[in-house]
Scaffold this motif. Structure first.
Motif, PDB file in Angstrom:
ATOM      1  N   ALA A   1      56.448  22.759  50.997  1.00  0.00           N
ATOM      2  CA  ALA A   1      56.601  21.301  51.066  1.00  0.00           C
ATOM      3  C   ALA A   1      57.988  20.906  50.548  1.00  0.00           C
ATOM      4  O   ALA A   1      58.642  20.030  51.103  1.00  0.00           O
ATOM      5  CB  ALA A   1      55.508  20.629  50.235  1.00  0.00           C
ATOM      6  N   LYS A   2      58.443  21.602  49.514  1.00  0.00           N
ATOM      7  CA  LYS A   2      59.738  21.295  48.907  1.00  0.00           C
ATOM      8  C   LYS A   2      60.880  21.505  49.911  1.00  0.00           C
ATOM      9  O   LYS A   2      61.770  20.670  50.041  1.00  0.00           O
ATOM     10  CB  LYS A   2      59.944  22.191  47.673  1.00  0.00           C
ATOM     11  N   GLU A   3      60.852  22.633  50.622  1.00  0.00           N
ATOM     12  CA  GLU A   3      61.931  22.951  51.572  1.00  0.00           C
ATOM     13  C   GLU A   3      61.612  22.520  53.006  1.00  0.00           C
ATOM     14  O   GLU A   3      62.376  22.780  53.921  1.00  0.00           O
ATOM     15  CB  GLU A   3      62.220  24.456  51.544  1.00  0.00           C
ATOM     16  N   LYS A   4      60.443  21.884  53.171  1.00  0.00           N
ATOM     17  CA  LYS A   4      59.973  21.470  54.510  1.00  0.00           C
ATOM     18  C   LYS A   4      59.932  22.660  55.476  1.00  0.00           C
ATOM     19  O   LYS A   4      60.185  22.524  56.677  1.00  0.00           O
ATOM     20  CB  LYS A   4      60.839  20.342  55.077  1.00  0.00           C
ATOM     21  N   HIS A   5      59.580  23.822  54.950  1.00  0.00           N
ATOM     22  CA  HIS A   5      59.522  25.052  55.746  1.00  0.00           C
ATOM     23  C   HIS A   5      58.195  25.138  56.509  1.00  0.00           C
ATOM     24  O   HIS A   5      57.134  24.969  55.938  1.00  0.00           O
ATOM     25  CB  HIS A   5      59.679  26.272  54.816  1.00  0.00           C
TER      26      HIS A   5
END
Length: 199
Positions: free
Chosen positions: A112-116
């Protein structure tokens, strides 16, 4: 909107891990989560990559399985681990060992942090939804049964063999089937597990 199709998301509050429900807010969070599962077409279940499955996660996932809900597993915080095929395989192996039904659900590594892998989640939602609407003809089902029993010996008791006469699909979303059998009491758990896997 994904590929001109609209997806509506309903977020549920994260549930704290605890031994007893002693908090009114926490209790209603659980009730809301149960209701959200009940009202959903597909559940995207988020697991922490470093912690994997807690007892509470297993309880919620079992609720999803019992309600026959379509489900996608998102392993979040993938950015905190060494991202390679071996790590992915290890995580999938652990999840399936801890909760064997997970072998039947898509498992996506994301962050979620890196939108991976956000796009992968969206396209998987659409493909799972389409698959849940699939209909299998009675002819194909009966072909499968004939082939299955040609290579698998059915359970028996006192000389009486377990038989499936025919099968039919009665609904979609997710697909549900009815099997007409001679005596359900002859069915053993190992045989049923094997049958489900092949089916």
């Amino acid at each position: 909107k994904v590929n001109k199709k609209e997806i509506n998301f309903m977020d549920t509050a994260g549930l704290r891990r605890r031994r007893k429900i002693n908090d009114t807010i926490e209790y209603f969070s659980i009730v809301r989560t149960d209701r959200a599962i009940e009202n959903s077409d597909i559940v995207v279940f988020i697991i922490d990559a470093e912690e994997l499955l807690s007892d509470q996660d297993k309880k919620i996932l079992n609720t999803i399985f019992e309600q026959n809900k379509n489900c996608i597993i998102l392993v979040n915080k993938w950015d905190l681990l060494e991202r390679n095929d071996n790590t992915r395989s290890d995580i999938v192996r652990i999840l399936e060992f801890e909760l064997p039904p997970l072998a039947y659900y898509p498992i996506i590594m994301g962050s979620a942090k890196e939108k991976h892998n956000i796009q992968s989640i969206l396209t998987t939602i659409l493909s799972v939804y389409e698959a849940s609407k699939h209909r299998v003809t009675t002819g194909k089902l009966n072909q499968f049964l004939t082939h299955f029993f040609e290579i698998n010996h059915p359970p028996s008791k006192k000389g009486k063999l377990f038989k499936i006469y025919y099968a039919t699909q009665i609904r979609v979303g997710p697909p549900r089937f009815i099997f007409k059998v001679n005596d359900a009491k002859l069915l053993t758990k190992p045989f049923l597990r094997h049958f489900e896997k092949e089916f």
